[in-house]
Design a protein around this motif. Structure first.
Motif, PDB file in Angstrom:
ATOM      1  N   CYS A 116       0.782  -1.174  -0.227  1.00  0.00           N
ATOM      2  CA  CYS A 116       0.044  -0.150  -0.048  1.00  0.00           C
ATOM      3  C   CYS A 116       0.907   1.152   0.206  1.00  0.00           C
ATOM      4  N   ALA A 117       1.073   1.896  -1.004  1.00  0.00           N
ATOM      5  CA  ALA A 117       1.948   3.135  -1.289  1.00  0.00           C
ATOM      6  C   ALA A 117       1.385   4.151  -0.698  1.00  0.00           C
ATOM      7  N   ARG A 118       2.354   5.083  -0.581  1.00  0.00           N
ATOM      8  CA  ARG A 118       2.109   6.523  -0.014  1.00  0.00           C
ATOM      9  C   ARG A 118       1.335   7.524  -0.771  1.00  0.00           C
ATOM     10  N   MET A 119       0.269   7.866  -0.535  1.00  0.00           N
ATOM     11  CA  MET A 119      -0.377   9.180  -1.059  1.00  0.00           C
ATOM     12  C   MET A 119       0.081  10.253  -0.935  1.00  0.00           C
ATOM     13  N   SER A 120      -0.153  11.170  -2.143  1.00  0.00           N
ATOM     14  CA  SER A 120       0.131  12.520  -2.073  1.00  0.00           C
ATOM     15  C   SER A 120      -0.887  13.499  -1.635  1.00  0.00           C
ATOM     16  N   GLY A 171      -2.926   5.527  -5.198  1.00  0.00           N
ATOM     17  CA  GLY A 171      -4.233   6.062  -4.755  1.00  0.00           C
ATOM     18  C   GLY A 171      -4.790   5.094  -3.458  1.00  0.00           C
ATOM     19  N   PRO A 172      -5.917   5.714  -3.111  1.00  0.00           N
ATOM     20  CA  PRO A 172      -6.654   5.133  -1.827  1.00  0.00           C
ATOM     21  C   PRO A 172      -6.915   3.639  -2.023  1.00  0.00           C
ATOM     22  N   ARG A 173      -7.072   3.103  -1.079  1.00  0.00           N
ATOM     23  CA  ARG A 173      -7.494   1.694  -1.032  1.00  0.00           C
ATOM     24  C   ARG A 173      -8.879   1.481  -1.568  1.00  0.00           C
ATOM     25  N   GLY A 174      -9.225   0.477  -2.185  1.00  0.00           N
ATOM     26  CA  GLY A 174     -10.740   0.262  -2.287  1.00  0.00           C
ATOM     27  C   GLY A 174     -11.356   0.308  -3.685  1.00  0.00           C
ATOM     28  N   VAL A 175     -10.334   0.516  -4.648  1.00  0.00           N
ATOM     29  CA  VAL A 175     -10.805   0.705  -6.230  1.00  0.00           C
ATOM     30  C   VAL A 175     -10.029  -0.564  -6.904  1.00  0.00           C
TER      31      VAL A 175
END
Length: 403
Positions: free
Chosen positions: A35-39, A228-232
């Motif tokens: 799970c990468a870091r979002m901007s 991106g955010p989780r869940g897509v």
């Protein structure tokens, strides 16, 4: 490390740009493959959408954000094209549910044959095994080398019989080993044999080049290399395939029904939809993918590959740990096989709790037909720094020797 006075390289400038776009972190984040870091901009876009849902209502907010969502579909099609358009892209809950929906809907004859690899992701392998058991389908292993990479020479030696299949599927980049499968080469051979390829790009989209691979369908996810955010989840399906799919009529979002007789699935990719979803996460993903496109996918892939190579060369042999893929593999996934008697899960926990370094550890269930023991995984992204890899090497050495 760059010597003082020397100009920054393009990779260093790109890294600085991505670091500046994110809040500082209290940990060393080496888990982009998880799970990468979002901007900040991605977080802001997600939050602004949620605020608008509160003010105007969820469905109104989604209509008002139709433009960025349409752009997201177009950007994803371009990342996987050139034979895809925005209308060929749909969203799901995750790559795993997207894969399950496609496999369930794929038209396969009784006694059909699906080409697979031993290193298939565990969830996908379960879906394939269930379909095989239900419909009497044979799962046929494609030839692979010692790293689990599809062996094109061995495939060619079998001639047309080597692709006497109804479907081929595999992950472009496995999650348990940082190799890059020769997807375009396999797709070309499969297409020539009249066999479609369903490619899992959950670990490759935003990570390694994905344009021009030539698969018939793709599944991916938002939270990994796309930042991106989780869940897509993402589905992209070629026009030639979509009308052949036999999707079950699950709900009013995917089928029509007049109260009499069986429900009728909607046409096209709409039949694979999911109805209700976290639209805010899609809006956030639109911003994250836009940042990737602006940065240039070649530059992003190059930076990640350089960090992966640096990490393998530094970590291979530290306190007896061995890297699980070729040192110069163009991938940011770095897997580490532990020395005898060392538990990767315990080391992962100590790395986080005592050194503030985030990594992943896997049991053999991650890829049960390939893995022979648990692994530790590090996965730097563009925003990672070589000094963080050095910190991991030092902590890995210390915690292994003091277990």
């Amino acid at each position: 490390m760059r010597l003082p006075g020397l100009p920054a390289t393009p990779f260093e400038r790109l890294a600085a740009r991505w670091q500046a776009a994110r809040d500082s972190s209290e940990i060393i984040h080496l888990d982009a493959a998880g799970c990468a870091r979002m901007s900040r901009a991605t977080i802001a876009a997600t939050g602004a959408y949620l605020a608008e849902e509160s003010r105007a209502g969820g469905y109104v907010a989604e209509i008002r954000h139709s433009e960025p969502l349409a752009q997201l579909r177009a950007d994803l099609a371009n990342l996987l094209g050139p034979d895809l358009s925005a209308g060929d892209v749909a969203f799901h809950h995750s790559a795993s549910t997207a894969f399950a929906a496609l496999v369930d809907a794929w038209p396969l004859p009784a006694g059909g044959r699906i080409g697979v690899v031993p290193g298939e992701f565990g969830s996908n392998a379960m879906v394939l095994a269930a379909r095989a058991a239900r419909d009497g389908i044979d799962l046929i292993d494609l030839p692979v080398d010692g790293y689990g990479r599809i062996d094109l020479d061995a495939l060619d030696r079998h001639g047309p019989a080597g692709l006497d299949l109804d479907l081929v599927t595999f992950p472009h980049v496995p999650s348990q080993r940082g190799i890059v499968q020769p997807a375009a080469e396999v797709a070309a051979r499969a297409t020539a044999a009249g066999v479609p390829l369903l490619l899992d790009v959950a670990q490759s989209l935003g990570h390694v080049p994905t344009v021009g691979l030539g698969a018939a369908a793709y599944v991916g996810t938002s939270r990994k290399w796309l930042c991106g955010p989780r869940g897509v989840g993402v589905l992209a399906i070629s026009e030639q395939i979509i009308e052949r799919l036999v999707a079950p009529a699950r709900c009013l979002h995917t089928a029509s029904w007049d109260g009499h007789g069986p429900p009728v699935p909607l046409t096209g990719i709409a039949a694979l939809g999911i109805g209700e979803s976290a639209a805010a996460a899609r809006v956030g993903l639109a911003r994250a993918v836009g940042e990737l496109v602006d940065a240039g996918t070649a530059a992003v892939s190059g930076r990640i590959a350089a960090l992966g190579t640096l990490a393998r060369r530094r970590l291979d042999g530290v306190a007896g740990w061995r890297v699980g893929e070729p040192l110069a593999e163009p991938s940011g996934i770095v897997t580490l096989v532990p020395p005898p008697g060392v538990d990767p899960h315990a080391v992962r926990d100590r790395l986080y709790a005592e050194a503030g370094i985030l990594t992943s550890a896997f049991a053999t269930s991650r890829a049960p037909r390939e893995m022979t023991g648990p692994l530790l995984r590090a996965s730097p992204h563009v925003y990672s720094d070589p000094a963080e890899i050095e910190a991991l090497a030092d902590a890995l050495d210390r915690f292994t020797r003091t277990r």
